[in-house]
Design a protein around this motif. Structure first.
Motif, PDB file in Angstrom:
ATOM      1  N   ARG A 599       0.839  -1.201   0.000  1.00  0.00           N
ATOM      2  CA  ARG A 599       0.000   0.000   0.000  1.00  0.00           C
ATOM      3  C   ARG A 599       0.881   1.262   0.000  1.00  0.00           C
ATOM      4  NH1 ARG A 599      -5.770  -0.915  -0.471  1.00  0.00           N
ATOM      5  NH2 ARG A 599      -6.030  -3.122   0.038  1.00  0.00           N
ATOM      6  N   LYS A 600       2.167   1.075   0.396  1.00  0.00           N
ATOM      7  CA  LYS A 600       3.142   2.157   0.336  1.00  0.00           C
ATOM      8  C   LYS A 600       4.128   1.821  -0.774  1.00  0.00           C
ATOM      9  CE  LYS A 600       3.092   3.888   5.094  1.00  0.00           C
ATOM     10  NZ  LYS A 600       3.916   4.170   6.305  1.00  0.00           N
ATOM     11  N   PRO A 601       3.910   2.311  -1.966  1.00  0.00           N
ATOM     12  CA  PRO A 601       4.762   1.908  -3.097  1.00  0.00           C
ATOM     13  C   PRO A 601       6.215   2.326  -2.884  1.00  0.00           C
ATOM     14  CG  PRO A 601       3.440   3.836  -3.663  1.00  0.00           C
ATOM     15  CD  PRO A 601       2.934   3.349  -2.343  1.00  0.00           C
ATOM     16  N   GLY A 602       7.119   1.408  -3.269  1.00  0.00           N
ATOM     17  CA  GLY A 602       8.537   1.711  -3.186  1.00  0.00           C
ATOM     18  C   GLY A 602       9.171   1.381  -1.861  1.00  0.00           C
ATOM     19  N   GLY A 603       8.404   0.730  -0.988  1.00  0.00           N
ATOM     20  CA  GLY A 603       8.971   0.351   0.297  1.00  0.00           C
ATOM     21  C   GLY A 603       9.893  -0.853   0.174  1.00  0.00           C
ATOM     22  N   LYS A 604      10.337  -1.330   1.319  1.00  0.00           N
ATOM     23  CA  LYS A 604      11.259  -2.459   1.344  1.00  0.00           C
ATOM     24  C   LYS A 604      10.640  -3.670   0.643  1.00  0.00           C
ATOM     25  CE  LYS A 604      14.078  -5.228   4.487  1.00  0.00           C
ATOM     26  NZ  LYS A 604      14.437  -5.486   5.905  1.00  0.00           N
ATOM     27  N   GLY A 605      11.390  -4.252  -0.269  1.00  0.00           N
ATOM     28  CA  GLY A 605      10.915  -5.413  -1.002  1.00  0.00           C
ATOM     29  C   GLY A 605       9.905  -5.098  -2.096  1.00  0.00           C
ATOM     30  N   ASP A 606       9.759  -3.836  -2.448  1.00  0.00           N
ATOM     31  CA  ASP A 606       8.793  -3.454  -3.494  1.00  0.00           C
ATOM     32  C   ASP A 606       9.517  -2.647  -4.575  1.00  0.00           C
ATOM     33  OD1 ASP A 606       6.456  -2.999  -4.937  1.00  0.00           O
ATOM     34  OD2 ASP A 606       5.913  -1.220  -3.760  1.00  0.00           O
ATOM     35  N   PRO A 607      10.149  -3.315  -5.528  1.00  0.00           N
ATOM     36  CA  PRO A 607      10.840  -2.582  -6.598  1.00  0.00           C
ATOM     37  C   PRO A 607       9.839  -1.816  -7.466  1.00  0.00           C
ATOM     38  CG  PRO A 607      10.711  -4.913  -7.128  1.00  0.00           C
ATOM     39  CD  PRO A 607      10.218  -4.780  -5.714  1.00  0.00           C
ATOM     40  N   VAL A 608      10.158  -0.571  -7.748  1.00  0.00           N
ATOM     41  CA  VAL A 608       9.294   0.269  -8.592  1.00  0.00           C
ATOM     42  C   VAL A 608      10.124   0.809  -9.744  1.00  0.00           C
ATOM     43  CG1 VAL A 608       7.759   0.893  -6.697  1.00  0.00           C
ATOM     44  CG2 VAL A 608       9.769   2.302  -7.161  1.00  0.00           C
ATOM     45  N   ILE A 609       9.471   1.425 -10.696  1.00  0.00           N
ATOM     46  CA  ILE A 609      10.151   1.875 -11.919  1.00  0.00           C
ATOM     47  C   ILE A 609      10.740   3.270 -11.753  1.00  0.00           C
ATOM     48  CG2 ILE A 609       9.805   2.408 -14.364  1.00  0.00           C
ATOM     49  CD1 ILE A 609       7.647   0.183 -14.355  1.00  0.00           C
ATOM     50  N   GLU A 610       9.949   4.195 -11.229  1.00  0.00           N
ATOM     51  CA  GLU A 610      10.417   5.569 -11.039  1.00  0.00           C
ATOM     52  C   GLU A 610       9.383   6.341 -10.240  1.00  0.00           C
ATOM     53  OE1 GLU A 610      10.728   7.643 -14.782  1.00  0.00           O
ATOM     54  OE2 GLU A 610       9.052   6.529 -15.629  1.00  0.00           O
ATOM     55  N   ASP A 611       9.752   7.559  -9.861  1.00  0.00           N
ATOM     56  CA  ASP A 611       8.838   8.413  -9.116  1.00  0.00           C
ATOM     57  C   ASP A 611       7.731   8.941 -10.026  1.00  0.00           C
ATOM     58  OD1 ASP A 611      10.304   8.150  -6.773  1.00  0.00           O
ATOM     59  OD2 ASP A 611      11.487   9.969  -7.114  1.00  0.00           O
ATOM     60  N   ALA A 612       6.573   9.208  -9.427  1.00  0.00           N
ATOM     61  CA  ALA A 612       5.517   9.923 -10.132  1.00  0.00           C
ATOM     62  C   ALA A 612       6.018  11.351 -10.417  1.00  0.00           C
ATOM     63  CB  ALA A 612       4.264   9.951  -9.273  1.00  0.00           C
ATOM     64  N   PRO A 613       5.610  11.970 -11.523  1.00  0.00           N
ATOM     65  CA  PRO A 613       4.567  11.527 -12.444  1.00  0.00           C
ATOM     66  C   PRO A 613       5.036  10.620 -13.584  1.00  0.00           C
ATOM     67  CG  PRO A 613       5.241  13.737 -13.016  1.00  0.00           C
ATOM     68  CD  PRO A 613       6.033  13.363 -11.796  1.00  0.00           C
ATOM     69  N   GLY A 614       6.290  10.185 -13.564  1.00  0.00           N
ATOM     70  CA  GLY A 614       6.763   9.253 -14.567  1.00  0.00           C
ATOM     71  C   GLY A 614       7.237   9.890 -15.861  1.00  0.00           C
ATOM     72  N   ARG A 615       7.742   9.048 -16.766  1.00  0.00           N
ATOM     73  CA  ARG A 615       8.294   9.528 -18.040  1.00  0.00           C
ATOM     74  C   ARG A 615       7.232   9.775 -19.099  1.00  0.00           C
ATOM     75  NH1 ARG A 615      10.315   4.793 -17.499  1.00  0.00           N
ATOM     76  NH2 ARG A 615       9.833   4.137 -19.626  1.00  0.00           N
ATOM     77  N   TYR A 616       6.212   8.930 -19.147  1.00  0.00           N
ATOM     78  CA  TYR A 616       5.269   8.999 -20.267  1.00  0.00           C
ATOM     79  C   TYR A 616       4.576  10.362 -20.358  1.00  0.00           C
ATOM     80  CZ  TYR A 616       5.575   3.954 -21.301  1.00  0.00           C
ATOM     81  OH  TYR A 616       5.996   2.696 -21.673  1.00  0.00           O
ATOM     82  N   VAL A 617       4.281  10.942 -19.209  1.00  0.00           N
ATOM     83  CA  VAL A 617       3.566  12.221 -19.218  1.00  0.00           C
ATOM     84  C   VAL A 617       4.445  13.359 -19.721  1.00  0.00           C
ATOM     85  CG1 VAL A 617       4.163  12.979 -16.872  1.00  0.00           C
ATOM     86  CG2 VAL A 617       1.945  13.601 -17.859  1.00  0.00           C
ATOM     87  N   LYS A 618       5.758  13.125 -19.780  1.00  0.00           N
ATOM     88  CA  LYS A 618       6.685  14.178 -20.192  1.00  0.00           C
ATOM     89  C   LYS A 618       7.063  14.087 -21.663  1.00  0.00           C
ATOM     90  CE  LYS A 618       8.673  14.367 -15.542  1.00  0.00           C
ATOM     91  NZ  LYS A 618       9.888  14.167 -14.709  1.00  0.00           N
TER      92      LYS A 618
END
Length: 620
Positions: A599-618
């Motif tokens: 429920r807390k993205p990017g915490g321990k053991g939770d690999p994520v891609i990047e911070d919001a708002p991400g690349r696609y929106v840019k």
């Protein structure tokens, strides 16, 4: 031997010679208190202004010529106005009708001239009351002299006549008649005297005050827009994604070829068990729902104790030339499944905004057909249409000739988003085109820092195949409401199979998805529906934070036989409809659970891609 010495400033010399005449004209036609040209010998600054204007324009034409022969030519927004050719042909049929109306027009014209000019030469300082009012002519300069008063009053009278003639035309197909009315309004807005230097006393006054500096600045604005291929509404350097807009904390937890899936970090210790996924339209950037913190629906929803996800759609490029509607439906279903697996929940709550809501309705029908309807606990629709019979002014852009033109503009497999921006601007030409022509190009004003207008100009490209099919099958064919007339991902679509609880929001003044059109969803689904009519339109009616205390909304009998009957029995409530929706969703959110783990993205053991708002929106 004749003196070969040239005058230091022939332009100033000419004005010296003509000075008395020009001063008399200025004194006659400009209002009292306007700047006076006293020393024509000091007018060399005007010569410098003229030289600057000429040099700037010639330099731009040179750049344009070089681009046309070898470089990347900037998109020409004027091409888009070719759509008006069909409208002009329809207008010709109206010009021969209404003899009685023409007689009335001439009679009113004579009365207007007599009233304005008679009052101007009457004794005393009292000015005649003008019969027509319009905010474009609210500056006193439009009333201080009879020439400008008569000019703008005549324009308003002619506009009324032309719009009335378009409404009265007979023997024309109803859709062509709607096109005629739309084109006529666009025409009369374009011919307004405030759009031109020579007929706008406010611009003339600014020009004299600045010795033409406003025109130099305005021409630079125009050249920049021509290079950019898009009308500028706001200061482009005022906003940075992730810095002062789209700042709600979160992580990109999944991505595919069409979208990135953003999960926002919780701000409460516990959250509703059933998460919320928002599908914004891919015609625009998702951060319309996450502007500043004081306007952000996403932040507000997070603060309400919801686990919020949003799809950030990729702006189309040549690699997406084969993308069709099926792909967006699959993408929404995939996002639902990704969230269910990530959080270990049976179902999700969903929101579909505009075209993504249309797609969500199709996805719900497909899930129902497959026996998987329980993946979605509820569906909310923001200004979304499924029945396009009364789809509003956008239907003026879908005849075969216009669709062929759109196809010709999509040779690389995608439609440049600037054309869609031009379309939406044309729907409100007075506010989104001509207002900025006057302010930016004629008055030379600085651009304001306005987050909503920044978002409006941050355009996205559209896959050409999807766009063409969408216009033909839905806007023209209205096939989505015909059971099994359409299929996606190998499954026929029948909206009457949908039993999911649905919340439908429409905007009372929405010109893109008219309230009557949005209302019709209540007639095509089987499950329970809650319809809410919000004040304002397609954007402001949705993005209306409760703290702003703006507008109102209406609740009533969602089973009423028509929108008219709904409104007749509805109850009006002040402010935002968001709390009403949150109370509705609370009944479908499940129990409260701790806001920890994934429920807390990017915490321990939770690999994520990047911070919001991400690349696609840019990406543009």
């Amino acid at each position: 031997m004749a003196d070969q010495t040239k005058p230091a400033d022939p332009f100033a010399g000419f004005l010296d010679m003509q000075g008395e005449t020009m001063r008399e004209v200025w004194d006659q036609f400009m209002p009292a208190g306007a700047p006076v040209m006293k020393d024509w010998g000091e007018i060399s600054a005007w010569g410098e202004t003229a030289q600057k204007l000429q040099a700037m324009w010639l330099e731009f034409l040179g750049e344009k010529s070089r681009d046309a022969t070898g470089g990347a030519m900037a998109l020409d927004p004027a091409q888009f106005m070719l759509l008006s050719q069909g409208w002009a042909q329809t207008w010709q049929s109206a010009a021969t009708q209404g003899i009685a109306a023409q007689q009335k027009f001439f009679e009113e014209g004579m009365k207007l001239w007599q009233g304005v000019l008679g009052g101007a030469f009457a004794e005393g300082d009292a000015k005649p009351e003008l019969p027509r009012k319009d905010r474009r002519f609210s500056d006193p300069a439009w009333r201080s002299h009879p020439a400008f008063a008569l000019l703008h009053q005549t324009y308003l009278m002619v506009s009324e006549y032309m719009l009335d003639a378009a409404e009265r035309v007979e023997g024309v197909d109803p859709e062509k008649k709607e096109q005629l009315a739309f084109a006529t309004r666009a025409l009369v807005e374009a011919m307004s005297p405030d759009n031109f230097l020579a007929t706008n006393p406010v611009v003339l006054q600014r020009t004299i005050e600045t010795r033409g500096a406003n025109l130099v600045k305005g021409l630079q604005h125009l050249i920049n827009d021509l290079k950019r291929g898009q009308l500028t509404h706001t200061d482009a350097d005022a906003f940075r994604l992730g810095e002062n807009i789209a700042t709600t904390p979160g992580k990109v937890v999944h991505e595919g070829p069409l979208y990135q899936l953003i999960q926002y970090s919780p701000s409460t210790e516990t959250v509703a068990e059933i998460p919320l996924v928002i599908f914004p339209p891919w015609i625009n950037r998702f951060y319309i729902l996450d502007l500043t913190p004081k306007k952000s629906f996403i932040k507000w929803a997070v603060d309400q104790g919801l686990t919020v996800f949003v799809t950030s759609w990729k702006s189309a490029d040549a690699s997406m030339k084969d993308v069709v509607w099926d792909d967006y439906i699959r993408a929404e279903i995939e996002a639902i499944d990704v969230i269910r697996a990530r959080l270990g929940v049976k179902s999700v709550n969903t929101i579909g905004y505009c075209v993504a809501g249309t797609t969500l309705a199709a996805a719900l029908a497909i899930l129902a057909r497959r026996g998987e309807a329980d993946k979605v606990a509820s569906a909310t629709f923001f200004t979304a249409q499924v029945d396009f019979e009364k789809a509003g002014e956008l239907k003026n852009f879908i005849d075969e000739g216009q669709l062929e033109m759109i196809g010709n503009l999509s040779q690389e497999g995608y439609l440049d988003g600037r054309y869609m921006a031009a379309t939406f601007n044309l729907l409100r030409g007075r506010d989104l085109i001509w207002n900025y022509v006057v302010n930016n190009y004629l008055l030379g004003d600085d651009y304001p820092a306005f987050d909503l207008l920044h978002w409006n100009g941050d355009v996205t490209n559209l896959p050409a195949k999807w766009h063409g099919d969408y216009l033909r099958d839905l806007y023209r064919g209205n096939k989505l409401v015909v059971p099994d007339a359409l299929a996606a991902d190998g499954t026929p679509i029948d909206l009457t199979r949908i039993e999911t609880p649905i919340y439908i929001q429409a905007g009372k003044e929405d010109h893109i998805a008219p309230a009557e059109s949005v209302w019709r969803m209540t007639r095509h689904v089987r499950g329970p529906t809650t319809f809410v009519l919000a004040g304002s339109g397609h954007i402001a009616g949705v993005v209306n934070h409760p703290d702003a205390g703006k507008y109102q909304y209406w609740t009533g009998d969602s089973s009423a036989p028509s929108l008219e009957k709904f409104i007749a029995g509805a109850t009006e409530h002040p402010g935002s409809w968001w709390p009403h929706w949150r109370a509705w969703l609370a009944e479908r959110g499940g129990k409260q659970v701790p806001a920890n783990g994934k429920r807390k993205p990017g915490g321990k053991g939770d690999p994520v891609i990047e911070d919001a708002p991400g690349r696609y929106v840019k990406t543009r």
